[in-house]
Enzyme design. Sequence first.
Site, PDB file in Angstrom:
ATOM      1  N   GLU A 120     101.967 -16.044  66.402  1.00  0.00           N
ATOM      2  CA  GLU A 120     101.602 -16.569  67.718  1.00  0.00           C
ATOM      3  C   GLU A 120     100.375 -17.470  67.624  1.00  0.00           C
ATOM      4  O   GLU A 120     100.340 -18.556  68.209  1.00  0.00           O
ATOM      5  CB  GLU A 120     101.363 -15.409  68.684  1.00  0.00           C
ATOM      6  N   GLU A 140     108.020  -8.220  67.871  1.00  0.00           N
ATOM      7  CA  GLU A 140     107.731  -7.421  69.070  1.00  0.00           C
ATOM      8  C   GLU A 140     108.958  -6.730  69.660  1.00  0.00           C
ATOM      9  O   GLU A 140     108.887  -5.561  70.060  1.00  0.00           O
ATOM     10  CB  GLU A 140     107.060  -8.319  70.129  1.00  0.00           C
TER      11      GLU A 140
END
Length: 266
Positions: A120, A140
Amino acid sequence: MSGTEHLTVRREGATLVLTLDRPEAKNALSIAMLVGLYDGWLEADADDSIRSIVLTGAGGSFCAGMDLKALAGRGMEGERHRDRLKADPDLHWKAMLRHHRPRKPVIAAVEGYCVAGGTEMLQGTDIRVAGESATFGLFEVKRGLFPIGGSTVRLPRQIPRTHALEMLLTGRPYTAREAADIGLIGHVVPDGTALEQALEIAERVNACAPLAVEAVKASVYAAAELTEADGLAAELARGWPVFDTDDAKEGARAFAEKRAPVYKRA
């Protein structure tokens, strides 16, 4: 020069090198690391002698994501930095380049793990180099979590949507070659040489006129949010004044005199 126990800062000429320095945890993000990162971005913005930034990791890894245990405050590690988070609840997002974009180009030098929060944060960098054994991924969904560091917004804008959705929805790891094939990174180099390659790219950036470099970077990101017509108008408004700078005049003189230009940011 800024820095914390988990984030080291050094200069390489006109390049500020920020190193995630928690190798025993594969450079998982801690409070101390986030505070150091944000201070590093601010230092680069404030110092006109800095023309580029290289972000890398110590110990053969880039970043394995958030250390939820450390951020939850279990144990005393990083406790002395907690007041910074209380004073600025958005600091962690700024540190991860979700809510802050440095004026100077940011070049990522990746070795080893660059997963979850690491992938990210990578999306907030401008140029990306990785060792051939590097691993990328957004895990995730496999853990019942959401990649809230910006990936559902940024990733489909940076790589083709089908690849972005596959990465987001399968949670599988990607090799450096795969990451390059889908456009997530720009260079794959032999293991252990990512930082060297990133610094070489930084030197090429540093040799260019700094006002022009910053204006070009700003224009690229601003235009991404606009229609083509509005983007072209914004580009003209931002770019035309660059032609009237001392840097532009020096560039023309140097070309005519067949020498390297000396830019003074004016």
